[in-house]
Design a protein around this motif. Structure first.
Motif, short mmCIF file in Angstrom:
data_model
loop_
_atom_site.label_atom_id
_atom_site.label_comp_id
_atom_site.label_asym_id
_atom_site.label_seq_id
_atom_site.Cartn_x
_atom_site.Cartn_y
_atom_site.Cartn_z
N LEU A 190 -17.04 -17.04 5.98
CA LEU A 190 -17.90 -15.68 5.99
C LEU A 190 -16.98 -15.42 7.33
O LEU A 190 -16.03 -13.76 7.28
N GLN A 191 -16.67 -16.13 8.35
CA GLN A 191 -16.74 -15.51 9.68
C GLN A 191 -15.18 -15.13 9.37
O GLN A 191 -14.66 -14.16 10.01
N GLN A 192 -14.31 -16.41 8.92
CA GLN A 192 -12.87 -15.25 8.68
C GLN A 192 -12.93 -14.40 8.10
O GLN A 192 -12.33 -13.22 8.27
N ARG A 193 -13.47 -14.11 6.52
CA ARG A 193 -13.44 -12.49 6.21
C ARG A 193 -14.00 -11.90 6.97
O ARG A 193 -13.18 -10.19 6.90
N ILE A 194 -14.94 -11.40 7.82
CA ILE A 194 -15.41 -10.70 8.52
C ILE A 194 -14.23 -10.01 9.65
O ILE A 194 -14.14 -9.20 9.83
N GLU A 195 -13.91 -11.20 10.52
CA GLU A 195 -13.37 -11.15 11.24
C GLU A 195 -11.43 -9.93 11.14
O GLU A 195 -11.40 -9.45 11.80
N ALA A 196 -11.07 -11.01 9.46
CA ALA A 196 -9.73 -10.20 8.96
C ALA A 196 -10.66 -8.77 8.23
O ALA A 196 -10.07 -7.60 9.20
N ILE A 197 -11.81 -8.72 8.11
CA ILE A 197 -11.85 -7.38 8.03
C ILE A 197 -12.26 -6.59 8.97
O ILE A 197 -11.32 -5.11 8.73
N ASN A 198 -12.65 -7.08 9.52
CA ASN A 198 -12.45 -5.62 11.34
C ASN A 198 -10.95 -5.27 12.24
O ASN A 198 -11.10 -3.85 11.65
N LEU A 199 -10.20 -6.33 11.38
CA LEU A 199 -8.92 -5.88 12.29
C LEU A 199 -7.94 -5.11 10.76
O LEU A 199 -7.30 -4.31 11.90
N PHE A 200 -8.54 -6.01 10.17
CA PHE A 200 -7.81 -4.34 8.80
C PHE A 200 -8.15 -2.68 8.97
O PHE A 200 -7.65 -1.80 9.35
N ILE A 201 -9.92 -2.59 9.70
CA ILE A 201 -10.20 -1.61 9.53
C ILE A 201 -9.83 -0.72 10.62
O ILE A 201 -8.80 0.36 11.30
N GLN A 202 -9.51 -1.73 12.11
CA GLN A 202 -9.36 -1.14 12.81
C GLN A 202 -7.38 -0.78 13.15
O GLN A 202 -6.70 0.31 13.72
N ASP A 203 -6.87 -1.59 11.78
CA ASP A 203 -5.45 -1.64 12.14
C ASP A 203 -5.31 -0.08 11.18
O ASP A 203 -4.50 0.98 11.58
N ILE A 204 -6.23 -0.29 10.25
CA ILE A 204 -5.45 1.15 8.92
C ILE A 204 -6.11 2.90 10.09
O ILE A 204 -5.79 3.46 9.27
N TYR A 205 -6.73 2.85 11.40
CA TYR A 205 -7.42 3.68 11.81
C TYR A 205 -6.71 3.87 12.54
O TYR A 205 -6.05 4.92 13.87
N ASN A 206 -5.48 3.14 13.09
CA ASN A 206 -4.82 2.84 14.21
C ASN A 206 -3.35 2.57 13.77
O ASN A 206 -2.12 3.90 13.46
N ASP A 207 -2.73 1.92 13.64
CA ASP A 207 -1.28 1.61 13.88
C ASP A 207 -1.29 1.32 12.12
O ASP A 207 0.52 1.37 12.29
N ARG A 208 -1.87 0.91 11.55
CA ARG A 208 -1.34 1.35 9.98
C ARG A 208 0.29 0.28 9.70
O ARG A 208 0.56 0.98 9.06
N LYS A 209 -0.30 -0.28 9.90
CA LYS A 209 0.84 -1.71 10.56
C LYS A 209 1.12 -2.23 8.74
O LYS A 209 1.45 -2.58 7.93
N ILE A 210 -0.47 -2.72 8.45
CA ILE A 210 -0.61 -3.13 6.77
C ILE A 210 -0.52 -2.40 5.92
O ILE A 210 0.40 -3.08 4.65
N LEU A 211 -0.67 -1.40 5.97
CA LEU A 211 -0.07 -0.13 4.62
C LEU A 211 1.52 -0.09 5.30
O LEU A 211 2.44 -0.03 3.85
N LYS A 212 2.32 -0.16 6.48
CA LYS A 212 3.76 0.16 6.43
C LYS A 212 4.39 -1.06 5.62
O LYS A 212 4.93 -0.97 5.23
N ASP A 213 3.67 -1.98 5.92
CA ASP A 213 4.27 -3.22 5.54
C ASP A 213 4.14 -3.90 4.39
O ASP A 213 3.98 -5.07 3.43
N LYS A 214 3.23 -2.78 3.28
CA LYS A 214 3.25 -2.55 1.87
C LYS A 214 1.91 -3.73 1.35
O LYS A 214 2.87 -4.10 -0.01
N VAL A 215 1.49 -4.26 1.84
CA VAL A 215 0.33 -5.59 1.52
C VAL A 215 -0.78 -4.99 0.91
O VAL A 215 -1.15 -5.15 0.00
N VAL A 216 -1.07 -3.69 1.85
CA VAL A 216 -1.73 -3.05 0.88
C VAL A 216 -0.88 -1.81 0.55
O VAL A 216 -0.80 -0.78 1.38
N PRO A 217 -1.70 -1.04 -0.32
CA PRO A 217 -0.72 0.49 -1.21
C PRO A 217 -1.65 1.56 0.06
O PRO A 217 -2.53 2.14 0.02
N SER A 218 -0.73 1.86 0.27
CA SER A 218 -1.45 3.61 1.13
C SER A 218 -2.31 4.06 0.87
O SER A 218 -3.28 4.49 1.10
#
Lengths: 326, 475
Positions: B93-121
């Motif tokens: 759970l700790q691992q999961r929450i840490e990743a999700i938190n990074l994800f939310i920070q990312d999509i509202y800021n750099d959107r790296k995960i979207l640009k890298d097409k890991v998650v569809p924009s």
């Protein structure tokens, strides 16, 4: 303390006290009944009259039978002042501010709510002697007071609840006295008779002050009972005592000196208190018992409104609506 | 009293193994129950219900005149989880929450995960829960999902699978805490004998976490509730009480000079941290939903100006979407460069053409869920549904594929449960609570929801579910 929370605490105090007093009202009559000479009718109409809800009652019920009146005052959920409504509203306020209450206080009030609900289901008002039920209500509420007395810190919340409780009690004691005004004696000659005595004794018993009265005043006579219930400095259900307690609470909440006033609520309450402080029984009689009690009730309502304006009033950010309880 | 042994090899029972042998961590408990007569156990169950009612642990539509107050049935038989299983769950759970938190920070800021097409924009940016006003914003301490109530189930192999992340305002923790108080009175001696980890410090930990979000030395914290008519009001007031903070409603609050204040009997008092139990879109009618009467105008301005912290942060809901859920394992690999420790339930996204085709062909085998519904509504349980219902879903899915996901039917594990005169396995799920403050902490306990009806898989309180006290053991 949040204004909304203070509001709920104040009304919680009022509704609980109201429920207890309604149980006492009914007790006056049930007490009387036991001693009534044969041939005299039970008088239930005065109880409805003093609650101020008579017009409403007559529009709904076609006579003042005991069953109807007891139901109206106890279990009628359309009557906002009935015991069941008061307890429900008290509980509703308690639920809103549960985080501010001692756990036991909430649990006991919640239990009381279920006791009343079940009693309604069982139709206890049709029982021959429903006094057991009303005793249960009285003691249930005394228990809630007892718990609070020993567990609530003497800070703002405590005083708001005290103000509510004692203003309500002052109002209701004035109405209990008013019952006597409305209970009719069969003839003028009966003034001072055994029956008259029984009426006054029933009033005293209903507020649990019969023995205390005897000890300090001796014989049962109208002037004495009136003085005891309205002007006595020491008896905790007398109107003067209640007003003093409420006033003390108000000063604690405002953080002001005990003399003078710092807001309109304090000013009006102080004025009413001193009016009683410096009145004697003859002043009351001259004014008229009923009229005097009536004017006290009106003034208490005004004081309550001023407390609301000073401490509770918040306006909804969107609708501009203020919520008001009564 | 004796237990009815499970007899379906396709289902994992948490107390008895396939051979009907009691699992070691349940043994002491089994001995205890065998000592108690059936009558006594039923009495205990009865008094459990009564104490819940006396405590006012009620939920659901609150309408006093009709007496529609229900309690969430609490089964006296607890669910016991041993230390090894719990440890795995905890770090997962700790691992999961840490990743999700990074994800939310990312999509509202750099959107790296979207640009890298890991998650569809478009999955993210088109979501109604993606809050435009949050773009470019970093919440206090960089934390978005402060309180999470992840839903998990155990499949036939006994493995835990994450069903939903519940990142918005997960409810139920008050039931967990109160359930424990009640069950402690039922089996006082067992707690010590078994070594059950305590949960009662949760409100304290919650408060420290909330305070941590503010820069002030003595911040003022409050809980924001939609009001007494909300079905979870009991919980809101319970948490406020346990933390010793004010419980506020919209009308208690006002924003002035980008600061949030509450109306008190002594004037206005500033609030620094708000644990809000209102959905994002209702928070601030000036910035979000103009029709909302629940929140307070200007909330968001105070928040952006840095004078107010929210838990959970507005905008977190976008990661709570059931379609986004499918990508959490990828997030863990992407941000943490680790393999996920907890499995997802395999998920078909109807927005993908290939998945859509598969789902439409296999409706009778799958569980279909709306991406944005909760409470067990908007669901199709294929193997237990009628042809008609399947057709209905067929059309709904075709019309709006983005709105649906499908998963294979899991065979939820069972835990013995008192039902009338017998103790028999009933299906359960598990909701542990995770706090993200200075570190990520998992409360050693959970809300176990149980489907009280034999063989039923629906554990939701609104549909005949109950709960169990969940014992996590020291060893």
């Amino acid at each position: 303390m949040l204004s909304r929370v203070a509001d709920s605490i104040y009304w919680l105090g009022r509704y609980v006290e109201r429920a207890e007093n309604y149980a006492r009202f009914i007790d006056v009559n049930l007490n009387l009944l036991l001693d009534l000479p044969p041939g005299l009718n039970e008088q239930w109409e005065p109880l409805v009259t003093v609650t101020g809800d008579k017009d409403w009652y007559t529009s709904k019920y076609n006579n003042f039978s005991r069953d109807n009146v007891v139901f109206f005052m106890t279990f009628d959920e359309e009557n906002p002042n009935s015991i069941i409504s008061s307890i429900s509203r008290a509980r509703e306020n308690a639920r809103i501010i549960r985080e501010n209450l001692a756990r036991e206080s909430w649990e006991k009030l919640n239990e009381l709510y279920y006791i009343v609900k079940n009693a309604k289901k069982k139709k206890v008002w049709l029982k021959n002697d429903p006094r057991v039920f009303f005793e249960q209500i009285k003691y249930g509420i005394q228990l809630i007071y007892g718990i609070a007395d020993n567990s609530v810190s003497r800070t703002e919340g405590w005083y708001f609840s005290q103000i509510g409780q004692f203003l309500e009690r002052a109002d209701k004691t004035s109405r209990i006295l008013d019952v006597k005004y409305h209970i009719l004696l069969p003839s003028l000659e009966e003034v001072g008779s055994t029956l008259d005595f029984l009426h006054w004794a029933a009033l005293l018993k209903s507020v649990g002050g019969f023995n205390t009265y005897r000890r300090f005043y001796g014989g049962i006579e109208p002037a004495g009972v009136l003085e005891f219930l309205a002007l006595d400095q020491y008896f905790p259900r007398s109107i003067l005592f209640c007003l003093r307690q409420a006033e003390k609470g108000l000063h604690c909440v405002s953080g002001s000196q005990e003399s003078g006033y710092s807001n309109v609520a304090e000013k009006k309450l102080g004025a009413l208190r001193s009016e009683l402080e410096f009145a004697d029984v003859n002043d009351v009689m001259d004014f008229g018992l009923h009229e005097f009690m009536d004017s006290i009730q009106i003034k208490i309502n005004n004081i309550s409104d001023e407390i609301h304006n000073r401490f509770f009033k918040i306006t909804d950010n969107f609708t501009g609506i203020q919520s008001l309880q009564e | 009293m004796d237990f009815n042994l499970p007899n379906d090899p396709g289902i994992y029972d948490e107390m008895f193994d396939q051979a009907g042998k009691c699992r070691p961590h349940y043994q002491k408990f089994k001995d205890k129950i065998n000592e108690i007569s059936r009558k006594r156990l039923k009495q205990l169950q009865h008094s459990t219900g009564k104490s819940q009612l006396a405590m006012g642990m009620t939920f659901n539509v609150y309408h006093d005149k009709q007496g529609l107050e229900k309690i969430l049935h609490l089964d006296v038989v607890p669910r016991i989880i041993n230390a090894t299983d719990w440890k795995k769950l905890e770090i997962g759970l700790q691992q999961r929450i840490e990743a999700i938190n990074l994800f939310i920070q990312d999509i509202y800021n750099d959107r790296k995960i979207l640009k890298d097409k890991v998650v569809p924009s478009d999955l993210i940016l088109s979501s109604k829960d993606y809050l435009e006003p949050c773009v470019g914003f970093t919440p206090p301490k960089g934390i978005w999902c402060h309180i999470t109530g992840t839903d998990l189930v155990r499949d036939k192999d006994g493995e835990f699978y994450v069903l939903e992340d519940n990142l918005r305002c997960p409810s139920g923790v008050s039931y967990l805490l109160e359930n424990r108080e009640i069950i402690k009175r039922v089996f006082p001696d067992l707690f010590y004998q078994l070594g059950v980890r305590p949960v009662s410090d949760y409100p304290g930990k919650l408060l420290s976490m909330l305070k941590y979000l503010s820069g002030k030395a003595k911040p003022v914290v409050a809980v924001l509730t939609p009001g007494v008519f909300n079905s979870a009001y009991f919980e809101h007031s319970y948490l406020a009480q346990q933390m010793g903070v004010e419980l506020v409603t919209g009308p208690d609050l006002i924003v002035e000079n980008n600061r949030l204040y509450m109306h008190t009997t002594q004037g206005l008092r500033q609030v620094d941290v708000l644990y809000r139990r209102i959905d994002d879109l209702f928070l601030d009618p000036l910035n979000f939903n103009p029709d909302s009467l629940l929140g307070t105008p200007g909330f968001f301005d105070a928040y952006k100006a840095g004078h107010l912290a929210f838990a959970n942060a507005p905008g977190t809901g976008v990661a709570d979407d059931k379609a986004v859920y499918a990508y959490v394992p990828d997030m863990i690999r992407y941000y943490l460069n680790q393999e996920p420790l907890l499995s997802n339930v395999p998920t078909y996204l109807c927005s993908r053409q290939k998945d859509l085709e598969y789902v439409l062909e296999h409706l009778s085998e799958l569980v279909v869920k709306e991406t944005n519904a909760a409470g067990g509504y908007g669901m199709l349980i294929g193997p237990r549904s009628t042809k008609e219902l399947q057709n209905e879903f067929y059309n709904k899915i075709k019309k709006n594929p983005r709105n649906y996901i499908a998963q294979p039917t899991l065979s939820l594990s069972t835990v013995p449960t008192l039902d009338g005169n017998c103790i028999e396995g009933r299906h359960v799920d598990l909701r542990p609570y995770v706090l993200y403050g200075e570190k990520i902490e998992v409360l050693p306990g959970a809300l176990t929801r149980v489907a009280l009806v034999k063989d039923s898989l629906v554990v939701n309180s609104s549909q005949g579910g109950g709960s169990k006290d969940t014992w996590v053991l020291y060893s």
